[in-house]
Design an enzyme around this catalytic site. Sequence first.
Site, PDB file in Angstrom:
ATOM      1  CG  ASP A  45       7.650  -3.953   3.574  1.00  0.00           C
ATOM      2  OD1 ASP A  45       7.452  -4.072   2.349  1.00  0.00           O
ATOM      3  OD2 ASP A  45       6.885  -3.324   4.333  1.00  0.00           O
ATOM      4  CG  ASN A  98       9.795  -3.209  -5.387  1.00  0.00           C
ATOM      5  OD1 ASN A  98       9.192  -3.109  -6.444  1.00  0.00           O
ATOM      6  ND2 ASN A  98       9.171  -3.476  -4.235  1.00  0.00           N
ATOM      7  CE1 TYR A 164       5.312   5.080  -8.399  1.00  0.00           C
ATOM      8  CE2 TYR A 164       4.239   5.475 -10.506  1.00  0.00           C
ATOM      9  CZ  TYR A 164       4.848   4.614  -9.616  1.00  0.00           C
ATOM     10  OH  TYR A 164       5.003   3.292  -9.958  1.00  0.00           O
ATOM     11  CE  LYS A 168       8.536   3.977  -9.390  1.00  0.00           C
ATOM     12  NZ  LYS A 168       9.428   3.001  -8.738  1.00  0.00           N
ATOM     13  CB  THR A 198       0.436  -4.169  -7.241  1.00  0.00           C
ATOM     14  OG1 THR A 198       0.419  -2.843  -7.794  1.00  0.00           O
ATOM     15  CG2 THR A 198       1.363  -5.055  -8.062  1.00  0.00           C
TER      16      THR A 198
END
Length: 316
Positions: A45, A98, A164, A168, A198
Amino acid sequence: MNILKGSHQMQLNGKVAIVTGSGQGLGRTYALALAAAGAKVVVNDVDEAQAKQVAEEIADAGGSAVAEPVAVGTSEAAQQLVARAVDEFGRLDVMVTNAGILRDKVLWNMSDEDFDAVIHVHLRGTFTCAREAMKHFREAGEGGRLVLAGSPAGQRGNFGQTNYAAAKAGIAAMARTWAMECAKAGVTVNAIVPNAATVMTETIPFLAPYVEAMKAGEPIPSVVRRAASFGPPEDVAGLVVFLASEASGHITGQCIGIGGDRISLWSHPTEIRSAFLDGGWSADAIAEAFDSSIGESLETYGIPLPKIPTTQREGA
């Protein structure tokens, strides 16, 4: 640590996995689930404290993990992650890409910086990490797993998410391309298309009430779990464990959706209707024939909102 339903059946003992962006949210859940199945995990992270906290969670539950804080995107970061896995655990078997950020704005308000930042982390970060992992897989000669994080936005587009959605969609295309390129080395490549409560989804007005209810300890209604394919992150992690396991060795080049009570297989883009004209199509010929031929029923775009009964919405 959450031991997910069925994860004990997917034995990953002796395997080593890297999960980028695993200090919180879905990435954290993937790291915990892989460790619960027996894998040793490199927790990555950009936030060092969060990465260390997840690694400690795994260790406290009897698993094995190390934290490697670095901002994903550059070749150097990818090299650092793979080197840490090999130095610490002696091998690498699974790369889960991820890591991601959001910079949502409509087209005319999106800056170059907004666009580039998201593309750098999501698309370039996936590319550099997968490339470095694949170099190791080929050298080790024992196969491997690339599990790439896609999104419904990448499959259908989404308002305010030019950067985004483009990233993707590119990840889905890379999964299909790499499935061909990596097959000879025994490496499978698949994209997951997750949908879960999330930080990234709690800003969506339709989903926000359910996220808040979940935070308050209330269950997400069954109709929402099915119709919206929406639930907590733990509902998604089982797919990552499965794709990391030997049981998925015959599956590659796929985009697999999961969330709530639903798992689904996304189709690859394909021609759905065609028309022919001897000698080819002029602009006038297209205009004359379009609505009654290939354009008779145009495709939809954007993520459709499921129809949830009013009583379910109010009870959330």
